[in-house]
Enzyme design. Sequence first.
Site, short mmCIF file in Angstrom:
data_model
loop_
_atom_site.label_atom_id
_atom_site.label_comp_id
_atom_site.label_asym_id
_atom_site.label_seq_id
_atom_site.Cartn_x
_atom_site.Cartn_y
_atom_site.Cartn_z
N LYS A 44 -12.53 1.15 -1.79
CA LYS A 44 -11.77 1.59 -0.61
C LYS A 44 -11.91 3.10 -0.41
O LYS A 44 -12.31 3.81 -1.34
CB LYS A 44 -10.30 1.20 -0.77
N ARG A 142 5.84 -2.86 -2.14
CA ARG A 142 4.97 -2.40 -1.07
C ARG A 142 4.69 -3.62 -0.19
O ARG A 142 5.30 -3.78 0.84
CB ARG A 142 3.70 -1.80 -1.69
N TYR A 279 -6.21 35.63 5.22
CA TYR A 279 -5.01 35.45 6.05
C TYR A 279 -3.74 35.72 5.25
O TYR A 279 -3.65 35.33 4.08
CB TYR A 279 -4.91 34.01 6.56
N MET A 327 -9.96 27.60 6.77
CA MET A 327 -10.45 26.27 7.17
C MET A 327 -11.87 26.04 6.65
O MET A 327 -12.20 24.95 6.17
CB MET A 327 -10.41 26.13 8.70
C1 LIG Z 1 -6.08 1.14 -4.99
C2 LIG Z 1 -5.75 -0.10 -5.70
C3 LIG Z 1 -6.34 -0.39 -6.94
C4 LIG Z 1 -7.18 0.60 -7.70
O1 LIG Z 1 -6.32 1.53 -8.32
P1 LIG Z 1 -6.86 2.55 -9.43
O2 LIG Z 1 -5.64 3.17 -10.00
O3 LIG Z 1 -7.70 3.55 -8.73
O4 LIG Z 1 -7.64 1.76 -10.39
C5 LIG Z 1 -6.11 -1.64 -7.49
N1 LIG Z 1 -5.31 -2.54 -6.88
C6 LIG Z 1 -4.71 -2.28 -5.71
C7 LIG Z 1 -3.84 -3.32 -5.09
C8 LIG Z 1 -4.89 -1.05 -5.08
O5 LIG Z 1 -4.27 -0.80 -3.93
#
Ligand SMILES: *Cc1c(COP(=O)(O)O)cnc(C)c1O
Length: 388
Positions: A44, A142, A279, A327
């Site tokens: 991801k 979540r 800055y 930036m």
């Molecule tokens: C992002 C995520 C992972 C990976 O997490 P890491 O700590 O980077 O290994 C695994 N499972 C879910 C559901 C996630 O959202």
Amino acid sequence: MSMNDLEIAMSRTWAEINLDDLAHNIQTLRAVLRPDAKFLGVCKADAYGHGMTECAKKLAACGADYIAVASVTEGAELRKNGIPLPILCLGQANPQLAPLMCEHDITQAVGDFENGSELSSYAQSVGKKIKIHVKIDTGMSRTGFYWPDSDDEKAATAQTIKKLCELGGLEYEGMFTHFAVADDDENFTRLQLKKFLDAKEVLEGLGLSFKVAHAAASVGVLNYPEAHLNMGRFGLVLYGYASTDTGNEGSTLGLKPVMTVKSKITAVRRLPAGTTISYGRTYTLKRDSLVAVLPIGYADGLPRVLSNNFSVKIHDTLCPILGRICMDMTMADVTDLQDVKPGDVATVFDGDLIPLAAKNSGTIIHEIVCSPSPRVPRVFIENGGKRL
Ligand SMILES: *Cc1c(COP(=O)(O)O)cnc(C)c1O
């Protein structure tokens, strides 16, 4: 004189992604995982800033069983780039994306009945099936079916999940949960695992049999072998860090940090003591100094909060950042170095500096590796060679 694309990419600020080191990490982690458990690589967020397609290809080549993404569009992009492995979308998706799931064969996490039934309706209307992994909320709060304590409530939740799994248009394949404190609170993590195993048992009692049950992400896999179940979800560890804050400290695994961000010095300026830098005039030179100007700023992913609170490596020496990060540019003190000149390369992030940046900006390594922006070209190192 003409430059090729690789030279152009390496002329300002770029991120080197060492795919050989990624392969090393995959093999190292495979050996940690129970042999009968599947290996899922999390790609991801552009593979945590490392380049999603290249990392997914390497995972496939190294024998990973599954790829995970956070959104259906990330999964679709991997398919367009020819990734053949099963792809699990971990984030609950807008049901409007059901056509993309069908088109690209994306396995979808589902954490409530309504969401799943919308996916089911679409899939049925086109005569297809969407594979799902049922998400159980055991304490992350979540997404997912909240797993309650009382037997009555458990029975009701289990019935709802059974109804979901038996909807036409869906094919239930997995169930999973996610730990909230795999890195510190052992009691809570064990409680989460216990709830998950309880949910699995109750669901199996209703005749549901899931091909894959999974619970642990990176740190969970390392700390809790009993949580490997049928699959480990490897995210941050793939990219070379065994802990979310201190990196590889204390780990015997020998993971190799995959990303290095480099920047080519634009100018080296001699400025007198008393001069203020950048800055806000937050830094005043204490001595006559040599100041290197680096073409990297917060728009490239160097967090502005690190102003006056970070160092970069130039000629293998740590050089403090002076004043505010802008930036597009940042200044560093090179007074103590010999012969620094424009075109010399500064290392802004590597396996040491990424944990330092995380610590000094009050965040975790995940956020720092994700921060190099699209303006920073990714240069891939593979079999010793470099390419885009
Ligand atoms: C992002 C995520 C992972 C990976 O997490 P890491 O700590 O980077 O290994 C695994 N499972 C879910 C559901 C996630 O959202």
